[in-house]
Design a protein around this motif. Structure first.
Motif, short mmCIF file in Angstrom:
data_model
loop_
_atom_site.label_atom_id
_atom_site.label_comp_id
_atom_site.label_asym_id
_atom_site.label_seq_id
_atom_site.Cartn_x
_atom_site.Cartn_y
_atom_site.Cartn_z
N GLN A 122 -0.26 -6.02 6.82
CA GLN A 122 0.37 -4.70 6.74
C GLN A 122 1.69 -4.77 6.02
OE1 GLN A 122 0.51 -2.03 9.99
NE2 GLN A 122 -1.53 -2.52 10.74
N SER A 123 1.95 -3.76 5.19
CA SER A 123 3.14 -3.75 4.34
C SER A 123 4.13 -2.72 4.79
CB SER A 123 2.71 -3.48 2.89
OG SER A 123 2.00 -2.26 2.82
N ASP A 124 5.25 -2.69 4.11
CA ASP A 124 6.33 -1.78 4.45
C ASP A 124 6.10 -0.41 3.84
OD1 ASP A 124 7.72 -3.76 5.87
OD2 ASP A 124 8.47 -4.59 3.99
N SER A 125 7.09 0.48 4.01
CA SER A 125 6.95 1.87 3.60
C SER A 125 7.12 2.06 2.10
CB SER A 125 7.99 2.73 4.32
OG SER A 125 9.27 2.42 3.84
N ASP A 126 6.73 3.26 1.63
CA ASP A 126 6.85 3.60 0.22
C ASP A 126 8.30 3.64 -0.24
OD1 ASP A 126 4.15 3.90 0.38
OD2 ASP A 126 4.14 6.08 0.28
N GLU A 127 9.23 3.77 0.69
CA GLU A 127 10.64 3.87 0.32
C GLU A 127 11.09 2.63 -0.45
OE1 GLU A 127 15.06 4.21 2.42
OE2 GLU A 127 13.24 4.61 3.57
N GLN A 128 10.63 1.45 -0.05
CA GLN A 128 11.05 0.24 -0.73
C GLN A 128 10.52 0.18 -2.15
OE1 GLN A 128 10.65 -3.35 1.51
NE2 GLN A 128 10.96 -2.34 3.47
N ASP A 129 9.33 0.73 -2.39
CA ASP A 129 8.77 0.73 -3.73
C ASP A 129 9.47 1.72 -4.63
OD1 ASP A 129 6.90 -1.23 -3.20
OD2 ASP A 129 5.43 0.19 -2.43
N ARG B 9 0.84 -1.20 0.00
CA ARG B 9 0.00 0.00 0.00
C ARG B 9 0.87 1.25 0.00
NH1 ARG B 9 -2.95 0.75 4.89
NH2 ARG B 9 -1.20 -0.30 5.89
N TYR B 10 0.38 2.30 -0.65
CA TYR B 10 1.01 3.61 -0.51
C TYR B 10 0.53 4.23 0.79
CZ TYR B 10 2.77 3.26 -5.25
OH TYR B 10 3.45 2.84 -6.38
N HIS B 11 1.28 5.21 1.30
CA HIS B 11 1.02 5.73 2.63
C HIS B 11 0.90 7.26 2.63
CE1 HIS B 11 2.80 1.78 3.38
NE2 HIS B 11 2.18 1.79 4.54
N GLY B 12 0.29 7.77 3.70
CA GLY B 12 0.28 9.20 4.00
C GLY B 12 -0.14 10.08 2.85
N ILE B 13 0.71 11.08 2.56
CA ILE B 13 0.37 12.07 1.54
C ILE B 13 0.17 11.43 0.18
CG2 ILE B 13 2.76 12.59 0.88
CD1 ILE B 13 -0.10 15.16 1.38
N PHE C 217 1.27 17.62 4.96
CA PHE C 217 2.17 16.47 5.10
C PHE C 217 2.09 15.91 6.51
CE2 PHE C 217 3.82 18.22 1.23
CZ PHE C 217 4.46 17.18 0.56
N ARG C 218 2.10 16.82 7.51
CA ARG C 218 2.02 16.39 8.91
C ARG C 218 0.67 15.74 9.20
NH1 ARG C 218 5.15 21.31 9.84
NH2 ARG C 218 3.21 22.52 10.04
N ALA C 219 -0.40 16.36 8.70
CA ALA C 219 -1.73 15.82 8.95
C ALA C 219 -1.90 14.45 8.30
CB ALA C 219 -2.79 16.79 8.42
#
Length: 325
Positions: free
Chosen positions: A306-313, A59-63, A282-284
């Motif tokens: 649950q998956s890892d962060s967008d950094e790996q993608d 999954r993509y995250h946050g912003i 970004f903070r919100a």
């Protein structure tokens, strides 16, 4: 001298990613559509799905959820998959000529020596946050990609009709039924909901309950967000913004409606904060993602997925690093 001035005059202007993103969010809000809401028809699109990476399935995250949700692909195509040009090429797929991608972001820390630290013989390091950007394309923009098949209930059991009940029950939140308003009361740490017959549908009740659970997650013993703001204040509006995004993230995962009504003053306050602080969204979004993950973890099946962060993608996307000024 003249050559130096000429070169300086043609120096590339550094892009302000924070401002670009904020401007897009503000424009959507001013048009009357919070970009984290999902305006599709679930019966025609197979139900809302969170954006995922087409190659890794994460999954993509946050912003990034907000930015990808603002594209027409997120609901018009019925395909929630995105990936970079390189990721597609490595799989033998081809982004069609002329297709325009969507920019997404993640933070990466760069450890450097702190030259301002006391000279006491010890090594002092500090982290510099870097905002990394890269471009992704939707599955509908890519030739050769396998057709998208929505997950079955067996593959995504957190989309069953009772998923919200499971989350609410496992959370241990104290729920009081009665009255004509839905709210979370920090003083008593209780969620208050109107009777079931006050809602148009079970899905509507579940959606509102999740919104109040988002506020509940802010308590000091949980995620410890600031709940001291009085109604109408900037702090109050910020918490409403976080809870609104949180509930949309959670409800999208559960296949629930995300069109919860908000007081017009909230939107006015959101616009005011975003226009004066380009990093606020970004903070919100980050706080909302943290709260959404916290709430969704109360569903045991989702917790396992649950998956890892967008950094790996982004690792294979050749993305440039931009210092977070």
């Amino acid at each position: 001298m003249s050559n130096f001035k000429k070169q300086k005059a043609h120096a590339p202007t550094r892009r302000d990613h924070y401002q670009e993103v904020t401007d897009r969010i503000v424009a959507a809000l001013e048009a009357g559509t919070p970009p984290w809401r999902r305006p599709w028809d679930p019966e025609k699109s197979g139900g809302p799905l969170s954006p995922i990476n087409a190659v890794t399935g994460r999954r993509y995250h946050g912003i990034n959820v907000l930015l990808l949700g603002m594209t027409q692909f997120s609901f018009a195509s019925g395909d929630p998959r995105f990936c970079s040009y390189k990721q597609a090429k490595d799989r033998g797929w081809q982004v069609r000529a002329g297709e325009k991608g969507t920019t997404v972001y993640f933070y990466k820390s760069l450890r450097v020596e702190d030259r301002d630290a006391p000279a006491d013989g010890e090594e002092h390091m500090r982290n510099i946050p870097l905002l990394r950007s890269f471009t992704v394309f939707n599955g509908s923009q890519i030739d050769g990609i396998p057709a998208f098949t929505p997950p079955t209930i067996e593959e995504a059991p957190w989309r069953r009709f009772d998923a919200a009940d499971i989350i609410m029950r496992n959370s241990g939140a104290v729920i009081r039924i009665g009255g004509d308003r839905a709210f979370y009361r920090p003083a008593t740490d209780t969620i208050h909901l109107p009777p079931k017959n006050a809602f148009r549908s079970p899905e509507g009740l579940a959606s509102v309950a999740i919104h109040e659970l988002a506020h509940w997650s802010a308590a000091p013993s949980r995620l410890n967000r600031d709940l001291t703001g009085e109604f109408g204040s900037a702090k109050y509006a910020l918490e409403e913004l976080i809870a609104d995004i949180t509930s949309c993230l959670v409800n999208t995962e559960l296949g629930l409606p995300t069109d919860i009504e908000n007081h017009a003053s909230y939107v006015a306050r959101w616009l005011e904060r975003l226009k004066t602080d380009k990093r606020e969204i970004f903070r919100a979004a980050a706080a909302a993602q943290k709260a959404a993950d916290y709430c969704l973890a109360f569903h045991p099946d989702f917790a396992e997925s649950q998956s890892d962060s967008d950094e790996q993608d982004a690792a294979d996307s050749d993305a440039p690093l931009v210092e977070a000024a």
